[in-house]
Design an enzyme around this catalytic site. Structure first.
Site, short mmCIF file in Angstrom:
data_model
loop_
_atom_site.label_atom_id
_atom_site.label_comp_id
_atom_site.label_asym_id
_atom_site.label_seq_id
_atom_site.Cartn_x
_atom_site.Cartn_y
_atom_site.Cartn_z
N GLY A 135 0.83 -1.20 0.00
CA GLY A 135 0.00 0.00 0.00
C GLY A 135 0.87 1.25 0.00
N SER A 231 5.35 -5.38 -2.84
CA SER A 231 5.11 -3.96 -3.00
C SER A 231 5.65 -3.17 -1.80
CB SER A 231 3.61 -3.71 -3.22
OG SER A 231 3.39 -2.41 -3.67
N TYR A 232 4.80 -2.40 -1.11
CA TYR A 232 5.29 -1.64 0.05
C TYR A 232 5.66 -2.57 1.20
CZ TYR A 232 6.04 2.27 3.16
OH TYR A 232 6.62 3.18 4.01
N ASP A 422 6.43 -5.29 -14.53
CA ASP A 422 5.88 -4.32 -13.57
C ASP A 422 6.59 -2.98 -13.70
OD1 ASP A 422 4.75 -3.07 -11.31
OD2 ASP A 422 6.24 -3.95 -9.97
N HIS A 476 3.40 -6.95 -11.27
CA HIS A 476 3.61 -6.63 -9.85
C HIS A 476 3.11 -7.72 -8.93
CE1 HIS A 476 4.35 -3.60 -6.73
NE2 HIS A 476 3.17 -3.90 -6.18
#
Length: 507
Positions: A135, A231-232, A422, A476
């Site tokens: 996120g 991701s985050y 990605d 991703h």
């Protein structure tokens, strides 16, 4: 000069604000986070000062070593969290499922929601894995469990589920954690908590979650434990691992038995991700040579960049301008179909890609907002569940490279992987960060193969066992785009052995 500084500050403030009616998905939230970092950098430049990094993570033992090694007053029970069956699940489900809340802060009433699936094959011998989506502020239940690597995928009707044959619980027992409080079903009884979200508290809450969860499931104490995500979670995972290792280093106790981390398409470094994203677009023919030359002429991708760099790169900034300049493509996978919203409110895929539905997030939201589903998973009824939450984010280091380096030095197994299509957290950016680790190569870059004799991607190993792999043909969300290949790579990580170097196929 003063007028120019005011304009820069005003632009920075506007960039930091989320766009009106923006869809809060992982891509949107990461874009907002990056824009807020850009705003901070511009404000610092306009004020004539350098942007400073948070030194919390410079000394993990000093920052976190004092945390407890056991849960003093555990609450809840495994049996109360057992799921009898999920609404709409397919027949002959052959594994146990659990979900519920774990309180991580009694004083504030902060509780995190989890969904846990045991392996259908000899669960007692399988390791324990915690999966974290990024996120910052997106749900590991809605994304990871229901759309990526979990045992089920939500069908287009939003009411039924289908089996994911390549679920990671084939080889491990997997916890999906909604973190921090305010994400998904996780909550706090102290509303001001939502304004204090950040990397540090997320890591400590996740650590407290694990301690409490192990009391609820004591049979997993001492079991090999791994943390995975994407991701985050390139921040979440190394930071949680640093907290765990810091406690172990200071106390000599190892309550979680953490063995390694497995980080996919990670957001690791603010400046490297910025450079890598634009370079990726140029490498893949989305950006012209002239535009890339103009960007490289005026941008150093560091704190000194100013208005000339901003003007050079503006046609490819995140958000609306990105869509106008690059076309209506998905940053998660620039070659994948996109979800089209029809005027009547329905959605459909722009084209066909085997095994992938870009609209699945819509189905997941309908499913998890069903009162029947919320009751079955022991969530708070009438929760307005969404895939991501727009939480203010108060602290984050500019780079995770020093933390990764420290973890590697402690002997932790550290693998990083990247889907190669990605642009949100592209392989180019990850390679720049890996270069900053300054590790010697021990096993050079080579293809790795799946049991189907496909090139699954490419892999390289470094001193300390650090491993970097690509997943060929993936965006991703690697388990969504390439479920078979992701499972092969994950299984290799758990075994601590590189995937096969040769194809079994012979002409």
């Amino acid at each position: 000069m003063a007028r120019n500084q005011i304009c820069i500050l005003l632009a920075a403030i506007l960039l930091a604000l989320p766009p009106a009616n923006a869809a809060l998905d992982q891509a949107a939230l990461l874009r907002q986070f990056i824009e807020s970092r850009q705003a901070q950098a511009k404000s610092a430049t306009a004020a004539g000062s350098a942007e400073t990094d948070d030194d919390t993570w410079a000394d993990p033992v000093g920052s976190f070593g004092h945390l407890p090694t056991y849960c003093k007053s555990p609450k809840g029970s495994k049996e109360a969290d057992r799921i009898k069956s999920l609404p709409g699940q397919p027949p002959r489900v052959n594994f146990e499922q659990f979900s519920g809340y774990v309180t991580v802060d009694e004083e504030h009433g902060r509780a995190l929601f989890y969904y846990f699936v045991e392996s259908p094959y000899d669960a007692a011998s399988k390791p324990l894995v915690l999966w974290l989506n990024g996120g910052p502020g997106c749900s590991s239940l809605g994304a990871g469990a229901m759309a990526e690597l979990g045992p089920f995928r939500v069908n287009p009707d939003g009411k039924t589920l289908s089996r994911n044959r390549h679920s990671w619980n084939n080889v491990a027992n997997v916890i999906f954690l909604e973190s921090p409080a305010g994400v998904g079903f996780s909550y706090s009884n102290t509303s001001s908590d939502y304004d204090k979200s950040g990397d540090k508290r997320t890591a400590m809450d996740s650590y407290n979650f694990i301690l409490n969860w192990l009391e609820r499931f004591p049979e997993y104490k001492g079991r090999d434990f791994y943390i995975a995500g994407e991701s985050y979670a390139g921040h979440y995972i190394p930071e949680l691992a640093a907290v765990i290792v810091a406690v172990r280093e200071l106390t000599g106790k190892n309550p979680t038995n953490l063995k390694g981390i497995f980080v996919g398409n990670p957001y690791l470094d603010y400046y490297k991700n910025d450079k890598g994203s634009l370079e990726f677009l140029w490498n893949h023919g989305v950006m012209s040579d002239e535009m890339w030359a103009n960007i490289t002429e005026h941008c150093s991708f560091g704190p000194s960049d100013g208005t000339c760099c901003e003007e050079a790169r503006s046609p490819f900034n995140f958000g609306k301008n990105f869509i106008n300049t690059a076309g209506n493509i998905d940053q998660y996978n620039i070659y994948a179909p996109i979800c089209i919203q029809a005027p009547n409110g329905t959605s459909y895929s722009s084209s066909y890609l085997s095994g992938y539905d870009p609209c699945i997030g819509n189905y997941v939201e309908v499913y998890l907002n069903s009162p029947e589903v919320q009751k079955a998973i022991h969530a708070r009824l009438n929760t307005d569940w969404s895939i991501c939450a727009g939480l203010p984010w108060n602290d984050a280091p500019l780079t995770m490279v020093p933390t990764l380096s420290w973890l590697i030095d402690t002997g932790l197994r550290v693998w990083v992987y990247s889907g190669d299509m990605d642009d949100k957290c592209p392989i180019t950016a990850t390679r720049y960060s890996i270069k900053d680790l300054d590790l010697a190569v021990t096993k050079p870059w080579r293809p790795w193969y799946t049991p189907a004799n496909e090139v699954g991607g490419y892999i390289q190993q470094y001193e300390g066992g650090f491993t970097f792999a690509s997943v060929r043909g993936s965006g991703h969300l690697v388990p969504s785009f390439q479920p078979k290949r992701s499972l092969v790579l994950f299984y290799s990580f758990l075994k601590g052995v590189l995937p096969p170097a040769v194809s079994l196929w012979r002409p």
